[in-house]
Design a protein around this motif. Structure first.
Motif, PDB file in Angstrom:
ATOM      1  N   ARG A 274      13.294 -10.117   9.296  1.00 22.99           N
ATOM      2  CA  ARG A 274      12.954 -11.172   8.349  1.00 22.99           C
ATOM      3  C   ARG A 274      12.500 -10.570   7.024  1.00 22.99           C
ATOM      4  N   SER A 275      12.551 -11.371   5.994  1.00 20.67           N
ATOM      5  CA  SER A 275      12.232 -10.878   4.656  1.00 20.67           C
ATOM      6  C   SER A 275      10.784 -10.413   4.534  1.00 20.67           C
ATOM      7  N   ASP A 276       9.897 -10.938   5.402  1.00 16.86           N
ATOM      8  CA  ASP A 276       8.500 -10.490   5.371  1.00 16.86           C
ATOM      9  C   ASP A 276       8.273  -9.215   6.169  1.00 16.86           C
TER      10      ASP A 276
ATOM     11  N   GLU B 165      13.430  -1.601   3.899  1.00 16.12           N
ATOM     12  CA  GLU B 165      13.935  -2.856   3.354  1.00 16.12           C
ATOM     13  C   GLU B 165      15.434  -2.947   3.637  1.00 16.12           C
TER      14      GLU B 165
ATOM     15  N   GLY C 188      17.703 -12.196  -1.612  1.00 11.44           N
ATOM     16  CA  GLY C 188      17.893 -13.636  -1.609  1.00 11.44           C
ATOM     17  C   GLY C 188      18.034 -14.249  -0.230  1.00 11.44           C
ATOM     18  N   ALA C 189      18.204 -13.433   0.812  1.00 15.33           N
ATOM     19  CA  ALA C 189      18.353 -13.960   2.172  1.00 15.33           C
ATOM     20  C   ALA C 189      16.991 -14.002   2.863  1.00 15.33           C
ATOM     21  N   GLU C 190      16.820 -14.973   3.765  1.00 17.84           N
ATOM     22  CA  GLU C 190      15.571 -15.082   4.507  1.00 17.84           C
ATOM     23  C   GLU C 190      15.471 -14.040   5.599  1.00 17.84           C
ATOM     24  N   GLN C 191      16.616 -13.657   6.150  1.00 23.17           N
ATOM     25  CA  GLN C 191      16.590 -12.664   7.219  1.00 23.17           C
ATOM     26  C   GLN C 191      17.953 -11.995   7.327  1.00 23.17           C
TER      27      GLN C 191
ATOM     28  N   ASP D 226      23.841 -10.395   6.247  1.00 27.63           N
ATOM     29  CA  ASP D 226      22.761 -10.326   5.241  1.00 27.63           C
ATOM     30  C   ASP D 226      21.928  -9.055   5.373  1.00 27.63           C
TER      31      ASP D 226
ATOM     32  N   VAL E  72      16.957  -6.346   4.413  1.00 31.63           N
ATOM     33  CA  VAL E  72      17.436  -7.717   4.222  1.00 31.63           C
ATOM     34  C   VAL E  72      18.085  -7.847   2.839  1.00 31.63           C
TER      35      VAL E  72
END
Length: 548
Positions: A98-100, A53, A58-61, A9, A55
């Motif tokens: 992670r996405s954050d 960026e 659509g993936a969390e991580q 991912d 990730v």
């Protein structure tokens, strides 16, 4: 050696597992297929700073795992030990994004910082390409590269030791000069204070003794007045005289009174004897209580002088003697200071001379090695169709330091007579790639523990030049590991292991995948690189010829 890379991912990669091998590993594919994403992902797990960026949408991580094999003498072991991380012959790096935006890293299943990853990466991977500012293009590392080529470890160790000795000698001199300056500022005070203390010559316990004597003499005058009055009443002019008269009168009357006065007379005789002893004791006390008033003045004068001196120097009276010794020691240091400064300055000059000699020898070795390196690089440039280019290792004087006093930089000129300049600013894209390759061939030792990655280093070259590039990459990979991202069929044909990076569309999402190629698939891939989208029989024949 990089054994495996597992990517999940990240950007347009959903799941990718790669098992790399020793030797020359080749990655090919059309432009935009995702080859750069592989390098971005590898850089991410190594702690390099790259894209913000990563990730996949659509993936969390996203997660990248890299597995390395370590020899027993690999420099990564020292970093692991220092960081308190588990070691061994296998090193597994894992990093999650992670996405954050939060990032977490592990080394052999133990949490670690990104800084530890970056330090490990310096011992694991070398990335070379047109945009590589961490390796050969960074002038800050050129001196270390020249030192490795010149094998200057022993000389640099000696220079470091002598530089440390110079620093210690300089610090010792500066400290002594500061102390001497401080003592010199109070010289007048010290000499006056020592003279006063020597004249007074106070002794330990003297202040207490003087205070007792003073109190006794002050009290003696009042006591003596009472004793004198008692002595007058008790003596021959007083009680003793009266009792003696009474005894004589009674003794004269005893003849006429028979035994009536015998007992009283005996008692009076005893009383007179006791009184006589008392008078003698009082007289002795009077002698003891006699003092010279001038002596009291002398005791008081010295007592007050000692107390005043103690207040002046803010010390206890009993330590005035010790304090005087301390001041005499500071004066002695002042008197001996100039000689000590001269000795320390001579020691600094000797240490500096030793350093200068060793640094000069190191410079000479570097300059000799620079000439050899220049000749070696020039020899490599000719087969790469750059026989008119000029490469020079510039060794210039710099500020002295623990590694000597040389500034080293690789400079090039693309043609004779053209101005020379830094490697990364003078050469064009294709020229730069060939300069970097030639330099790397000359600098790489046989026992290198580092996996080298070349990102499109063959860009802008083709034909015989591309073949020469490929052969040098293959030579670098012998006994080690090289990964090359290439668009050159000549380079790809020389690889020991070949992967194709390609895109696929799944559920209206574009994904990147990497496919290992067998012998037949390699022919088609090299033929594609030769002919384009349409693979002809002629292209396949040419591919077979390249693959040998």
């Amino acid at each position: 050696m990089l054994r495996a890379l597992d990517i999940r991912d990240m950007l347009i990669i959903d799941r990718l597992e790669l098992a790399f091998q020793p030797g020359l590993n080749v990655l090919t594919g059309e432009t935009g297929a995702g080859k750069s994403i592989l390098l971005d992902s590898l850089g991410f797990v190594l702690g390099w700073r790259g894209r913000a960026e990563l990730v996949r949408a659509g993936a969390e991580q996203g997660e990248v795992v890299a597995e390395f094999g370590l020899s027993s003498d690999h420099p990564a072991h020292a970093i692991l030990d220092e960081a308190g991380l588990p070691g061994g012959d296998e090193l597994i790096l894992r990093r999650v994004n992670r996405s954050d935006g939060r990032k977490t890293a592990w080394v052999n299943d133990r949490r670690c910082s990104g800084e530890v990853l970056r330090r490990l990466s310096e011992t694991l991977i070398e990335l070379h390409g047109q945009h590589d500012d961490r390796g050969l293009l960074d002038p800050k590392g050129h001196r270390a590269l020249l030192d490795a080529f010149a094998e200057t470890d022993a000389q640099r160790a000696e220079v470091r030791m002598l530089w440390s000795a110079v620093g210690k000698a300089r610090k010792g001199l500066e400290t002594a000069e500061a102390e001497l300056a401080a003592v010199r500022d109070e010289e007048d005070f010290l000499r006056h204070a020592v003279a006063e203390l020597d004249k007074l010559d106070p002794q330990p316990g003297e202040e207490a003794e003087l205070d007792i004597r003073r109190r006794m003499m002050q009290g003696a005058e009042k006591v003596r007045e009472s004793v004198v009055r008692a002595h007058e009443i008790m003596g021959s002019g007083g009680a003793e005289g009266a009792m003696g008269d009474a005894l004589r009168w009674l003794e004269g009357a005893m003849a006429d009174t028979e035994d009536l006065l015998t007992a009283p007379v005996a008692s009076l005789e005893r009383a007179l004897n006791e009184l006589s002893e008392a008078v003698d004791g009082v007289e002795r006390s009077l002698e003891a209580l006699e003092f010279n008033p001038h002596e009291l003045e002398q005791v008081e004068e010295r007592l007050f002088a000692i107390r005043a001196m103690a207040r002046k120097h803010d010390v206890v009276a009993d330590v005035l003697g010790t304090f005087a010794e301390e001041l005499r020691g500071r004066l002695a240091a002042l008197d001996a200071g100039e000689g000590n400064i001269a000795d320390l300055r001579a020691a600094l000059n000797a240490a500096q001379a030793d350093y200068d000699k060793a640094a000069e020898a190191l410079s000479a070795k570097r300059k000799a090695a620079a000439a050899k390196l220049d000749a070696a690089v020039m020899g490599e440039l000719a087969p790469l169709k750059m026989e008119r280019a000029v490469f020079e290792t510039s060794v210039r004087d710099a500020e002295a330091g623990p590694d000597g006093r040389d500034q080293v930089e690789f400079v090039v000129a693309t043609n004779p007579g053209a101005p020379a300049g830094p490697l990364g600013k003078i050469a064009s894209g294709g020229e730069l790639s060939r300069f970097l390759l030639a330099l790397k061939v000359c600098l790489t030792s046989d026992d290198s523990n580092v996996t080298m990655i070349f990102d499109e280093i063959d860009r802008g070259v083709g034909g015989a030049t591309a073949d020469a590039v490929g052969r040098r990459l293959k030579a670098l990979a012998d006994g080690g590991q090289v990964l090359v991202v290439t668009h050159s069929p000549q380079v790809a044909a020389l690889g020991a292991h070949h992967w194709r990076v390609q895109k696929r569309v799944e559920n209206e999402a574009t994904l990147s995948e990497v496919v290992p190629l067998d012998a037949g698939a390699r022919i088609d891939e090299v033929a594609r690189m030769l002919s384009g989208d349409t693979i002809t029989d002629e292209a396949r024949a040419a591919a077979r010829a390249l693959l040998g």
